[in-house]
Scaffold this motif. Structure first.
Motif, PDB file in Angstrom:
ATOM      1  N   GLN A 117       0.822  -1.202   0.000  1.00 62.26           N
ATOM      2  CA  GLN A 117       0.000   0.000   0.000  1.00 62.26           C
ATOM      3  C   GLN A 117       0.860   1.257   0.000  1.00 62.26           C
ATOM      4  OE1 GLN A 117      -3.753   0.152   0.251  1.00 62.26           O
ATOM      5  NE2 GLN A 117      -3.019   2.071  -0.640  1.00 62.26           N
ATOM      6  N   PHE A 166     -12.364   5.894 -12.616  1.00 62.92           N
ATOM      7  CA  PHE A 166     -11.462   4.810 -12.252  1.00 62.92           C
ATOM      8  C   PHE A 166     -12.179   3.472 -12.374  1.00 62.92           C
ATOM      9  CE2 PHE A 166      -9.521   2.519  -8.387  1.00 62.92           C
ATOM     10  CZ  PHE A 166      -8.634   1.821  -9.198  1.00 62.92           C
ATOM     11  N   TYR A 183      -4.758  -0.104  -5.049  1.00 62.86           N
ATOM     12  CA  TYR A 183      -5.073   0.971  -6.001  1.00 62.86           C
ATOM     13  C   TYR A 183      -6.365   1.690  -5.622  1.00 62.86           C
ATOM     14  CZ  TYR A 183      -1.558  -0.294  -9.537  1.00 62.86           C
ATOM     15  OH  TYR A 183      -0.382  -0.513 -10.215  1.00 62.86           O
ATOM     16  N   ILE A 184      -7.293   0.987  -5.026  1.00 62.79           N
ATOM     17  CA  ILE A 184      -8.614   1.573  -4.778  1.00 62.79           C
ATOM     18  C   ILE A 184      -8.504   2.762  -3.826  1.00 62.79           C
ATOM     19  CG2 ILE A 184     -10.902   1.135  -3.840  1.00 62.79           C
ATOM     20  CD1 ILE A 184     -10.670  -1.733  -4.794  1.00 62.79           C
ATOM     21  N   SER A 185      -7.883   2.562  -2.693  1.00 68.35           N
ATOM     22  CA  SER A 185      -7.758   3.666  -1.737  1.00 68.35           C
ATOM     23  C   SER A 185      -6.816   4.749  -2.248  1.00 68.35           C
ATOM     24  CB  SER A 185      -7.277   3.137  -0.386  1.00 68.35           C
ATOM     25  OG  SER A 185      -5.990   2.545  -0.509  1.00 68.35           O
ATOM     26  N   ILE A 189     -15.005   1.571 -10.381  1.00 65.71           N
ATOM     27  CA  ILE A 189     -14.739   1.897  -8.977  1.00 65.71           C
ATOM     28  C   ILE A 189     -15.186   3.312  -8.639  1.00 65.71           C
ATOM     29  CG2 ILE A 189     -12.970   2.069  -7.194  1.00 65.71           C
ATOM     30  CD1 ILE A 189     -13.392  -0.761  -8.168  1.00 65.71           C
ATOM     31  N   MET A 190     -14.900   4.276  -9.493  1.00 66.02           N
ATOM     32  CA  MET A 190     -15.178   5.680  -9.191  1.00 66.02           C
ATOM     33  C   MET A 190     -15.558   6.408 -10.470  1.00 66.02           C
ATOM     34  SD  MET A 190     -12.608   8.437  -7.378  1.00 66.02           S
ATOM     35  CE  MET A 190     -11.499   8.444  -8.797  1.00 66.02           C
ATOM     36  N   SER A 236      -9.507  11.856  -6.968  1.00 72.92           N
ATOM     37  CA  SER A 236     -10.973  11.903  -6.997  1.00 72.92           C
ATOM     38  C   SER A 236     -11.508  13.132  -7.730  1.00 72.92           C
ATOM     39  CB  SER A 236     -11.523  11.881  -5.567  1.00 72.92           C
ATOM     40  OG  SER A 236     -11.028  12.978  -4.819  1.00 72.92           O
ATOM     41  N   GLN A 244     -11.180  -1.066 -12.661  1.00 74.80           N
ATOM     42  CA  GLN A 244     -10.186  -2.125 -12.588  1.00 74.80           C
ATOM     43  C   GLN A 244     -10.557  -3.261 -13.526  1.00 74.80           C
ATOM     44  OE1 GLN A 244      -9.909  -3.076  -8.302  1.00 74.80           O
ATOM     45  NE2 GLN A 244      -7.866  -2.164  -8.338  1.00 74.80           N
ATOM     46  N   GLN A 253      -5.667  -4.525  -4.922  1.00 74.26           N
ATOM     47  CA  GLN A 253      -6.574  -3.791  -4.046  1.00 74.26           C
ATOM     48  C   GLN A 253      -6.050  -2.436  -3.555  1.00 74.26           C
ATOM     49  OE1 GLN A 253      -9.845  -4.434  -3.180  1.00 74.26           O
ATOM     50  NE2 GLN A 253      -9.612  -5.865  -4.894  1.00 74.26           N
ATOM     51  N   THR A 286      -6.519   0.025 -13.959  1.00 74.12           N
ATOM     52  CA  THR A 286      -5.489  -0.760 -13.295  1.00 74.12           C
ATOM     53  C   THR A 286      -5.913  -2.228 -13.292  1.00 74.12           C
ATOM     54  OG1 THR A 286      -6.421  -0.628 -11.052  1.00 74.12           O
ATOM     55  CG2 THR A 286      -5.054   1.220 -11.790  1.00 74.12           C
ATOM     56  N   THR A 288      -8.763   6.711  -5.254  1.00 76.43           N
ATOM     57  CA  THR A 288      -9.937   7.440  -4.776  1.00 76.43           C
ATOM     58  C   THR A 288      -9.561   8.575  -3.834  1.00 76.43           C
ATOM     59  OG1 THR A 288     -10.196   5.778  -3.022  1.00 76.43           O
ATOM     60  CG2 THR A 288     -11.481   5.480  -5.044  1.00 76.43           C
TER      61      THR A 288
END
Length: 295
Positions: A136, A179, A165-167, A210-211, A174, A181, A163, A159, A170
């Motif tokens: 991370q 975004f 990448y999500i946090s 995702i976003m 943002s 995956q 995982q 991407t 975002t």
């Protein structure tokens, strides 16, 4: 040649030109060594070709790598992008992670070294890269470099299913991106095939928004994965099943900096017929290796 004073006995040498910040290596030999480095030659093969000592070649690599790192950070800023793809490429330093001794378990400079790469799909420009563990912390540092490299216009980022990448995305992007995956689902390999070198077969890939409102037709990582092949072909220390791996973390980082600067500014892309930097509007001509030395 060395000289000795007949009166006081003091020895001295004739003046040397030092075009490379203190290094007395002739610039033509330095350029030849760099040319061989970006074409995938190993350090010892360059030593045999140029008759430069391998320690001199490694010092030259670190020096040029520092120049390329500063160049990328200074020039690739506020670039308009539409479609960004991110991926990671595996490598290692000194020894593979599974071969580390119990006393080396907590040493971060030994073992797996993942390079995170972000490219623009249309121009093939490498926007940002980061070297570290597949964690991370490295993902956050990698994504945090994208806001400065890209303009504030809305773009899409794709991407793989990693995982962290999500946090990271975002939280950092943002305000400017959509975004998604691309999650690949692998088949369960039979017991007798689990020891083979190649990975298991991909049964299908799932596009997961995702976003924002990402375009399903643009959710893709094929271009950045093809970039990984280019990296392995052009960097001898990343060629699989050889003994040309990196022994020091700093040398691997310098090799990445040199490769990406050469790829962006000097190497003409086969499909674009210009360099990625020219396609992105950053430069108006094809650079040479001497430009990287003096930039």
């Amino acid at each position: 040649q060395r000289f000795r004073c007949a009166q006081c006995g003091k020895t001295y040498t004739e003046p040397h030109e030092k075009p490379l910040e203190g290094m007395t290596t002739p610039q033509d030999k330095a350029l030849l060594a760099m040319r061989l480095l970006v074409e995938g030659n190993s350090i010892r093969s360059i030593e045999r070709t140029t008759e430069l000592h391998r320690d001199t070649i490694l010092r030259l690599l670190v020096l040029v790598g520092e120049k390329c790192e500063k160049l990328m950070g200074r020039v690739i800023v506020n670039v308009p992008v539409n479609d960004v793809q991110c991926d990671e490429i595996w490598g290692y330093v000194y020894k593979k992670e599974a071969h580390k001794l119990p006393t080396e378990a907590n040493e971060e400079g030994i073992g797996d070294a993942y390079c995170f790469v972000a490219i623009e799909r249309r121009t093939k420009l490498v926007l940002n890269f980061a070297l570290g563990r597949r964690s991370q912390a490295t993902t956050d540092a990698f994504i945090e470099g994208l806001p400065a490299a890209t303009s504030r216009q809305q773009f899409q980022i794709s991407t793989d299913g990693f995982q962290p990448y999500i946090s990271a995305v975002t939280t950092t992007l943002s305000d400017r991106c959509d975004f998604a995956q691309l999650v690949k689902v692998y088949a369960q390999a039979p017991e007798e095939e689990r020891r083979r070198y190649s990975p298991p077969d991909v049964t299908h890939a799932e596009k997961v928004p995702i976003m924002g409102s990402p375009d399903p037709a643009k959710i893709c990582t094929s271009h950045v994965e093809r970039q990984n092949l280019t990296i392995r072909m052009c960097m001898g220390r990343l060629t699989r099943l050889t003994n040309a791996f990196s022994k020091k973390w700093d040398n691997l980082w310098a090799a990445y900096c040199l490769h990406f600067a050469y790829y962006n500014f000097c190497r003409v892309h086969q499909t674009l017929r210009v360099t990625p930097a020219m396609e992105a509007g950053i430069t108006v001509r094809v650079w040479n290796l001497n430009d990287l030395l003096t930039a």
